[in-house]
Design a protein around this motif. Structure first.
Motif, PDB file in Angstrom:
ATOM      1  N   ALA A  13      -3.622   0.861   6.719  1.00 41.21           N
ATOM      2  CA  ALA A  13      -5.071   0.688   6.662  1.00 41.21           C
ATOM      3  C   ALA A  13      -5.779   1.995   6.339  1.00 41.21           C
ATOM      4  CB  ALA A  13      -5.581   0.119   7.983  1.00 41.21           C
ATOM      5  N   ALA A  14      -5.237   3.112   6.868  1.00 39.87           N
ATOM      6  CA  ALA A  14      -5.864   4.407   6.609  1.00 39.87           C
ATOM      7  C   ALA A  14      -5.773   4.776   5.126  1.00 39.87           C
ATOM      8  CB  ALA A  14      -5.202   5.490   7.464  1.00 39.87           C
ATOM      9  N   GLN A  15      -4.636   4.431   4.525  1.00 41.83           N
ATOM     10  CA  GLN A  15      -4.460   4.741   3.107  1.00 41.83           C
ATOM     11  C   GLN A  15      -5.393   3.880   2.247  1.00 41.83           C
ATOM     12  OE1 GLN A  15      -0.399   4.523   1.884  1.00 41.83           O
ATOM     13  NE2 GLN A  15      -0.756   5.674  -0.016  1.00 41.83           N
ATOM     14  N   VAL A  16      -5.571   2.608   2.634  1.00 46.55           N
ATOM     15  CA  VAL A  16      -6.491   1.729   1.912  1.00 46.55           C
ATOM     16  C   VAL A  16      -7.924   2.245   2.037  1.00 46.55           C
ATOM     17  CG1 VAL A  16      -7.496  -0.585   1.849  1.00 46.55           C
ATOM     18  CG2 VAL A  16      -5.019  -0.301   2.163  1.00 46.55           C
ATOM     19  N   GLU A  17      -8.293   2.679   3.227  1.00 52.65           N
ATOM     20  CA  GLU A  17      -9.618   3.231   3.445  1.00 52.65           C
ATOM     21  C   GLU A  17      -9.831   4.477   2.600  1.00 52.65           C
ATOM     22  OE1 GLU A  17     -13.473   3.592   4.769  1.00 52.65           O
ATOM     23  OE2 GLU A  17     -12.069   1.910   4.976  1.00 52.65           O
ATOM     24  N   SER A  18      -8.745   5.278   2.453  1.00 53.21           N
ATOM     25  CA  SER A  18      -8.837   6.485   1.625  1.00 53.21           C
ATOM     26  C   SER A  18      -9.111   6.118   0.170  1.00 53.21           C
ATOM     27  CB  SER A  18      -7.536   7.280   1.731  1.00 53.21           C
ATOM     28  OG  SER A  18      -7.572   8.407   0.872  1.00 53.21           O
ATOM     29  N   MET A  19      -8.499   5.031  -0.290  1.00 56.68           N
ATOM     30  CA  MET A  19      -8.740   4.563  -1.662  1.00 56.68           C
ATOM     31  C   MET A  19     -10.203   4.149  -1.848  1.00 56.68           C
ATOM     32  SD  MET A  19      -5.450   2.138  -2.266  1.00 56.68           S
ATOM     33  CE  MET A  19      -3.774   2.710  -1.962  1.00 56.68           C
ATOM     34  N   GLU A  21     -12.819   5.129  -0.077  1.00 55.95           N
ATOM     35  CA  GLU A  21     -13.700   6.292  -0.022  1.00 55.95           C
ATOM     36  C   GLU A  21     -13.670   7.080  -1.337  1.00 55.95           C
ATOM     37  OE1 GLU A  21     -12.533   8.483   3.386  1.00 55.95           O
ATOM     38  OE2 GLU A  21     -13.426   7.073   4.824  1.00 55.95           O
ATOM     39  N   ALA A  22     -12.496   7.180  -1.927  1.00 53.45           N
ATOM     40  CA  ALA A  22     -12.387   7.879  -3.218  1.00 53.45           C
ATOM     41  C   ALA A  22     -13.196   7.138  -4.297  1.00 53.45           C
ATOM     42  CB  ALA A  22     -10.917   7.993  -3.630  1.00 53.45           C
ATOM     43  N   ALA A  23     -13.117   5.820  -4.269  1.00 51.31           N
ATOM     44  CA  ALA A  23     -13.871   5.032  -5.240  1.00 51.31           C
ATOM     45  C   ALA A  23     -15.375   5.177  -5.024  1.00 51.31           C
ATOM     46  CB  ALA A  23     -13.457   3.555  -5.149  1.00 51.31           C
ATOM     47  N   LEU A  24     -15.804   5.138  -3.745  1.00 51.60           N
ATOM     48  CA  LEU A  24     -17.234   5.247  -3.456  1.00 51.60           C
ATOM     49  C   LEU A  24     -17.785   6.606  -3.853  1.00 51.60           C
ATOM     50  CD1 LEU A  24     -17.424   3.415  -0.002  1.00 51.60           C
ATOM     51  CD2 LEU A  24     -17.951   2.504  -2.271  1.00 51.60           C
ATOM     52  N   ARG A  25     -16.974   7.662  -3.655  1.00 54.99           N
ATOM     53  CA  ARG A  25     -17.423   8.998  -4.057  1.00 54.99           C
ATOM     54  C   ARG A  25     -17.584   9.082  -5.585  1.00 54.99           C
ATOM     55  NH1 ARG A  25     -13.714  10.648  -0.052  1.00 54.99           N
ATOM     56  NH2 ARG A  25     -12.134  11.038  -1.657  1.00 54.99           N
ATOM     57  N   ALA A  75     -11.659  -4.309   1.087  1.00 53.62           N
ATOM     58  CA  ALA A  75     -11.764  -3.024   0.397  1.00 53.62           C
ATOM     59  C   ALA A  75     -12.278  -3.193  -1.031  1.00 53.62           C
ATOM     60  CB  ALA A  75     -10.398  -2.339   0.384  1.00 53.62           C
ATOM     61  N   ARG A  76     -11.741  -4.165  -1.737  1.00 52.30           N
ATOM     62  CA  ARG A  76     -12.148  -4.383  -3.127  1.00 52.30           C
ATOM     63  C   ARG A  76     -13.598  -4.886  -3.202  1.00 52.30           C
ATOM     64  NH1 ARG A  76      -7.416  -7.211  -6.571  1.00 52.30           N
ATOM     65  NH2 ARG A  76      -8.500  -6.094  -8.259  1.00 52.30           N
TER      66      ARG A  76
END
Length: 364
Positions: A13-19, A21-25, A75-76
């Motif tokens: 879940a942490a890795q998905v959240e990292s993805m 956050e990267a997209a939102l940035r 996430a998507r």
């Protein structure tokens, strides 16, 4: 994302959240639609990290798939919602910038572009037709390439009539087709009689063609307006009243006269003359006050007219024991010259807009 080490391990879940956050940035950092399109390709397209992670759900143990699908779906959705909001924001910003760049200061002086003008012939044809439409008549048109029968035979022109000679008429090859460029708009009247129920009241404006010289007073292509009325009880008196009404509408307070003449398609026939609108007849017999317009004759020829020849009506299948009619025709070009004192017919076809502008509103 490389995915779980084995099918029995859940997604990180942490890795998905990292993805996410990267997209939102990346979305927040986009400054125009082109950059946002690139961000969409990197973080939401089929080869994006979240899309690749979604493909790995099928490799998980059955009891882990539901939770993993929920995690990736959420996430998507967050990424797509951010993309949609950013796209709307950038579109508005770009629209505002475009409107600002394209704004016009209406207080600045401008250079006016020259406008065109309705050709005097077109304008007068419309005016003449309006006179008859107001009386309940119809406007009829026909082809300029016409059958010889409609142009001559049906109108009682004999086979040896001079108008059929090639010195006057423009025949179209091959001669065996008996086709010609119409020499008058009278064929439209015959077409109307053949196709309409009686009574008939029509005017037919249009181009006509003659093998004439191109000079100040002659053109090989000019314009006519012809009228036809076929009804019960039509007389020469109805013709004279109709022409008087048209003359007043075109020239104001003016007199007309009918002068005996001959035409194959009318019997009796007459030429219609207008009282000279320059000297009003005062120059007749008065050498001290000559008139160049009417040559001191007091009258100007305008057109031809008469009661429709019964042979013409019979050619159209009209019962001449019940119906009679009158017909008339005049040159539109000549009428424009009369109304505006235009000295040269060639000005009508040279295409100089200054000529058309000079005659706008030039009715007498």
């Amino acid at each position: 994302m490389s995915g779980p080490d084995s099918p029995s391990e859940p997604l990180d879940a942490a890795q998905v959240e990292s993805m996410v956050e990267a997209a939102l940035r990346a979305i927040a950092a986009a400054t125009d639609s082109a950059q946002l399109k690139q961000v969409r390709a990197e973080h939401a397209a089929d080869r994006s990290p979240l899309a690749l992670a979604n493909r790995q759900i099928g490799a998980l143990a059955p009891q882990l798939r539901k939770e993993a699908g929920k995690l990736i779906g959420t996430a998507r959705s967050r990424v797509n919602e951010a993309l949609t909001a950013k796209a709307a924001q950038l579109a508005q910003v770009e629209l505002d910038a475009k409107l600002q760049a394209e704004s016009v200061d209406v207080t600045l002086p401008v250079r006016e572009h020259p406008v065109g003008a309705v050709h005097p012939l077109t304008a007068l044809i419309n005016q003449m037709c309006d006179v008859f439409v107001a009386m309940g008549w119809e406007v009829a048109e026909g082809p300029e390439l016409e059958a010889e029968w409609l142009n001559f035979d049906a109108l009682n022109f004999t086979p040896e009539h001079p108008a059929r000679f090639m010195s006057d008429t423009l025949f179209v090859d091959p001669p065996s087709d008996h086709k010609l460029m119409r020499t008058q708009t009278s064929p439209v009247q015959m077409r109307t009689l053949l196709s309409h129920e009686l009574p008939v009241y029509v005017v037919s404006p249009g181009k006509v063609f003659r093998a004439d010289e191109y000079d100040a007073t002659h053109l090989p292509v000019f314009h006519q307006l012809e009228g036809l009325a076929v009804d019960k009880g039509i007389t020469m008196g109805h013709l004279k009243a109709t022409l008087d009404h048209l003359a007043v509408a075109m020239f104001g307070d003016i007199r007309t006269r009918l002068r005996p003449h001959y035409f194959p398609f009318t019997e009796p026939s007459a030429e219609i003359d207008l009282q000279c609108f320059v000297c009003h007849g005062d120059s007749v017999g008065n050498p001290e006050r000559p008139c160049r317009t009417c040559k001191s004759e007091g009258w100007i020829e305008w057109g031809g007219c008469g009661v429709v020849n019964p042979r013409v009506l019979e050619a159209a299948g009209v019962d001449t024991e019940v119906y009679s009619g009158f017909a008339f025709g005049m040159g539109v070009d000549r009428t424009v010259m009369f109304r505006n004192n235009a000295p040269d017919l060639r000005d009508f076809v040279e295409g100089d807009v200054r000529f058309s502008r000079s005659l706008q509103g030039g009715a007498r």
